[in-house]
Design an enzyme around this catalytic site. Structure first.
Site, PDB file in Angstrom:
ATOM      1  N   HIS A   1       0.696  -1.283   0.196  1.00 43.79           N
ATOM      2  CA  HIS A   1       0.040  -0.061   0.039  1.00 43.79           C
ATOM      3  C   HIS A   1       0.740   1.195  -0.068  1.00 43.79           C
ATOM      4  CE1 HIS A   1      -4.205  -1.500   0.360  1.00 43.79           C
ATOM      5  NE2 HIS A   1      -3.528  -2.839   1.136  1.00 43.79           N
TER       6      HIS A   1
ATOM      7  N   LYS B   1      -7.896  14.698   3.646  1.00 42.47           N
ATOM      8  CA  LYS B   1      -7.021  13.431   3.639  1.00 42.47           C
ATOM      9  C   LYS B   1      -6.085  13.582   4.963  1.00 42.47           C
ATOM     10  CE  LYS B   1      -5.166  14.474  -0.549  1.00 42.47           C
ATOM     11  NZ  LYS B   1      -5.245  13.509  -1.576  1.00 42.47           N
ATOM     12  N   ARG B   2      -5.480  12.331   5.089  1.00 47.14           N
ATOM     13  CA  ARG B   2      -4.312  12.490   6.277  1.00 47.14           C
ATOM     14  C   ARG B   2      -3.332  13.522   6.091  1.00 47.14           C
ATOM     15  NH1 ARG B   2      -4.789   8.105  10.148  1.00 47.14           N
ATOM     16  NH2 ARG B   2      -2.851   9.160  11.021  1.00 47.14           N
TER      17      ARG B   2
ATOM     18  N   LYS C   1       1.875  14.509   0.936  1.00 46.19           N
ATOM     19  CA  LYS C   1       0.494  14.976   0.365  1.00 46.19           C
ATOM     20  C   LYS C   1       0.609  16.427   0.043  1.00 46.19           C
ATOM     21  CE  LYS C   1      -2.095  10.977   2.407  1.00 46.19           C
ATOM     22  NZ  LYS C   1      -2.621  10.464   1.337  1.00 46.19           N
TER      23      LYS C   1
ATOM     24  N   THR D   1      -7.654   7.150  -2.985  1.00 48.35           N
ATOM     25  CA  THR D   1      -9.219   6.846  -3.198  1.00 48.35           C
ATOM     26  C   THR D   1     -10.046   7.990  -2.977  1.00 48.35           C
ATOM     27  OG1 THR D   1      -9.420   6.120  -0.861  1.00 48.35           O
ATOM     28  CG2 THR D   1      -9.000   4.455  -2.419  1.00 48.35           C
TER      29      THR D   1
ATOM     30  N   LYS E   1     -13.302   9.590  -5.002  1.00 42.82           N
ATOM     31  CA  LYS E   1     -14.662  10.108  -4.542  1.00 42.82           C
ATOM     32  C   LYS E   1     -14.982  11.181  -4.910  1.00 42.82           C
ATOM     33  CE  LYS E   1     -12.910   7.706  -0.346  1.00 42.82           C
ATOM     34  NZ  LYS E   1     -12.428   7.996   1.217  1.00 42.82           N
TER      35      LYS E   1
HETATM   36  C1  LIG Z   1     -11.093   8.244   1.408  1.00 41.25           C
HETATM   37  C2  LIG Z   1     -10.660   8.726   2.644  1.00 41.25           C
HETATM   38  C3  LIG Z   1      -9.244   8.758   2.638  1.00 41.25           C
HETATM   39  C4  LIG Z   1      -8.400   8.514   1.906  1.00 41.25           C
HETATM   40  O1  LIG Z   1      -7.997   9.824   1.108  1.00 41.25           O
HETATM   41  P1  LIG Z   1      -6.981   9.968   0.251  1.00 41.25           P
HETATM   42  O2  LIG Z   1      -7.022  11.633  -0.344  1.00 41.25           O
HETATM   43  O3  LIG Z   1      -6.846   9.174  -0.753  1.00 41.25           O
HETATM   44  O4  LIG Z   1      -5.684   9.897   1.041  1.00 41.25           O
HETATM   45  C5  LIG Z   1      -8.697   9.139   4.119  1.00 41.25           C
HETATM   46  N1  LIG Z   1      -9.682   9.440   5.046  1.00 41.25           N
HETATM   47  C6  LIG Z   1     -10.967   9.429   4.880  1.00 41.25           C
HETATM   48  C7  LIG Z   1     -12.075   9.552   6.140  1.00 41.25           C
HETATM   49  C8  LIG Z   1     -11.542   8.779   3.543  1.00 41.25           C
HETATM   50  O5  LIG Z   1     -13.028   8.771   3.641  1.00 41.25           O
END
Ligand SMILES: *Cc1c(COP(=O)(O)O)cnc(C)c1O
Length: 610
Positions: free
Chosen positions: A152, A343-344, A349, A451, A455
């Site tokens: 991952h 995101k985290r 990032k 991911t 979304k």
């Molecule tokens: C989808 C999701 C992530 C992953 O987000 P990335 O932009 O791909 O890092 C992290 N936290 C939450 C709560 C999510 O729904």
């Protein structure tokens, strides 16, 4: 005497419009002895519950670090606790209907989701050897056919390595088995391939050094029949940069399975307004088969459809505005671009690059408060790992810059900045349907897939992003005209890093950038906390490991293109619809089909009920 026992918690997973219910079995550690009366009676009240607490701590917390490992003994115990429970359960069930282990690998697929459960490989070997009395060769054949491993991340501080000393202390038999696996593997490599001892050292499950360590990713690759990355670019990077020697001896083990998200949660449930509009236009087949969403293409020329599309986006924005008003007491302009990065928090990032852009816009407004500018609301949300100082400092910077910008009368509603607290899936379901612009701006080569990017596209946001992770495949599907791509490619990032990258040259030669950095360094956003952001400034000026300065101009120019495009409501709406129409590849239904076909070799069955 066992201090704890396993408790199973079964969660039924009914899916959506199916004739079957799957079972998700979760495990909890429960103390076998509630209370020590001897300690209690002698007045030692804390000691009376200490054993219970220690035992139950095993399954108490999910370690909150993302892309970082801590070599904590309790974490290793936890990994073994969950793995052993599940394996014992799988074997118990198998034995009810099978007298021998001949069919075990054919009937069982165990997908190692990252390196966290990789201790399952020596655990299955231990059970087959010591309890079921199979030969090594039989046990090994079953084990490698049963397991497969998903990688991952390429971030080195996330690749798990357990000190041999720690593993020996907790699981001495497993450590013995790992040494034996490694010995046999390396002997075989030496016999079959003409490799140097350097390559052997790289392939070895044991990392030598002042303290020997077990490389869990190497153990996973050796003990599995398949390894996969989670986006096309990520899989290429695994083959060429992270595990090139494994790839040259086991090319047939490497697969790609691009990640996906479920349209049932991320469109149907999170965005009911747009979902209903889609249902009216093309029917509801997309809910079970996202390839059907392509039919939306036809509606890009339909003025009424586009007007309703915009109205639904506006309604989602107004709902988020209500939430922000209630939780943060900040007023937001619904006409502004909702420019969102959730995101985290991690340096790769590059939330900090986004902040540099916000300050750039702020300076533009300060230079000419009457400037005709497309208004923007820049939203952040996300958690940082405990003790990740740089990540927490970026959150602090966002809050401080927000305080200055949001209270400056020159800015009015041209620009707003906000950090939303307590990011979670529930909050993501409120935020993402309201987005106009999705920020996916990681340094190329560092984001395995992402991911969040999927979304947003599913909810009609346009992406500004680098050629990283699944963004690459999103561009391929959505088309170059409907996504905003900027920045260096992964191989350009590597080249720059290998050629004495000097961020100061960018600072000196880009006046806008210099002004932004100086304003942070000169405490414009930290008047009462002077020097608080110096660590961030020093990091950028001296190292800039994630190449923010090198990508700055490209990012700023791309953001100008975004703003110009947003002025043309019709063109923006068209692109928004095309994002949704071309998102089918990123359904988790497709990901799971890929795992079933490529790796598990299982076919779907029809379940008919009367
Ligand atoms: C989808 C999701 C992530 C992953 O987000 P990335 O932009 O791909 O890092 C992290 N936290 C939450 C709560 C999510 O729904």
């Amino acid at each position: 005497m066992a201090k704890w026992k396993w408790h199973a918690y079964d969660v039924p997973i009914p899916g959506y419009d199916t004739n079957t219910v799957n079972n998700l079995r979760l495990w909890q550690a429960r103390a076998t002895q509630e209370f020590n009366f001897k300690d209690f009676n002698s007045g030692n009240y804390l000691a009376a519950v200490e054993n219970k607490n220690m035992s139950e701590n095993i399954s108490k917390v999910l370690y909150p670090n993302d892309t970082y490992i801590e070599g904590k003994y309790l974490r290793l115990k936890q990994q073994y606790f969950f793995v052993s429970a599940s394996l014992q359960d799988i074997i118990r069930k198998y034995k009810i209907t099978h007298p021998t282990f001949d069919q075990f690998a054919e009937k069982t697929a165990i997908q190692l989701n990252d390196t966290h459960p990789v201790i399952a490989i020596p655990e299955l070997m231990r059970i087959l050897l010591d309890q079921e009395h199979l030969t090594w060769d039989a046990a090994w054949s079953i084990t490698t056919k049963t397991f497969s491993y998903t990688n991952h991340t390429v971030v080195p501080e996330a690749l798990e390595e357990w000190p041999v000393r720690l593993l020996t202390q907790l699981l001495p038999r497993h450590m013995q088995i790992i040494f034996e696996i490694n010995q046999r593997f390396l002997d075989n490599v030496r016999l079959k391939y003409n490799v140097t001892e350097d390559v052997i050292g790289n392939l070895s499950i044991i990392k030598e050094g002042p303290e020997q360590r077990v490389r869990m990713a190497n153990l996973a690759i050796v003990g599995s029949h398949a390894i996969n990355g989670v986006a096309a670019l990520h899989t290429e990077i695994l083959k060429t940069l992270i595990f090139p020697h494994f790839y040259s001896i086991f090319p047939e083990k490497f697969f790609n399975v691009t990640n996906g998200i479920t349209q049932r949660r991320w469109l149907r449930a999170a965005n009911p307004k747009t979902s209903e509009q889609i249902n009216k236009a093309i029917g509801d087949g997309w809910i079970k088969d996202l390839t059907k969403i392509k039919k939306l293409e036809k509606f890009t020329g339909d003025a009424k459809f586009k007007e309703e599309w915009r109205a639904n986006k506006l309604a989602n924005k107004l709902a988020l505005i209500e939430y922000i008003k209630g939780e943060h007491n900040v007023a937001v302009n619904p006409e502004s671009i909702f420019d969102i990065q959730v995101k985290r928090f991690h340096e790769y990032k590059r939330q900090l690059l986004n902040v540099l852009h916000v300050i750039t816009l702020y300076h533009k407004i300060k230079d000419d408060p009457t400037i005709d500018m497309v208004p923007r609301t820049v939203l952040f949300a996300g958690k940082a790992a405990p003790a990740y100082l740089q990540a927490k400092l970026v959150i602090k910077l966002i809050n401080n810059v927000a305080h200055v910008i949001n209270n400056d009368p020159d800015v009015k509603d041209k620009l707003k900045l906000l950090f939303l607290k307590n990011y979670s899936v529930t909050l993501a379901e409120k935020i993402i349907p309201a987005a106009d612009l999705s920020e996916q701006i990681s340094t190329a080569g560092f984001e395995a897939s992402g991911t969040g990017n999927m979304k947003f596209a599913l909810n009609g946001a346009l992406t500004i992003g680098t050629m990283d992770g699944a963004n690459v495949e999103m561009r391929e599907e959505i088309g170059d005209d409907n996504i905003f791509i900027f920045g260096m490619l992964a191989d350009e990032v590597l080249k720059l890093k290998n050629s004495n990258y000097n961020p100061r040259e960018y600072y000196e030669s880009i006046p806008q950038l210099k002004r932004v950095i100086d304003s942070i360094a000169n405490n414009h956003f930290s008047r009462f906390e002077p020097g608080i952001f110096q660590i961030l400034i020093d990091g950028l000026m001296n190292v800039d490991y994630y190449c923010l300065f090198a990508d700055y101009l490209s990012y700023i120019e791309c953001q100008e293109k975004v703003a110009e495009t947003f002025r043309d409501k019709d063109a923006w709406t068209r692109k928004s619809i095309l994002n949704v129409a071309h998102v089918a590849k990123f359904s988790s239904d497709r990901s799971i089909q890929d795992y079933a076909q490529l790796i598990w070799k299982v076919k779907p069955i029809k379940i008919n009920i009367e």
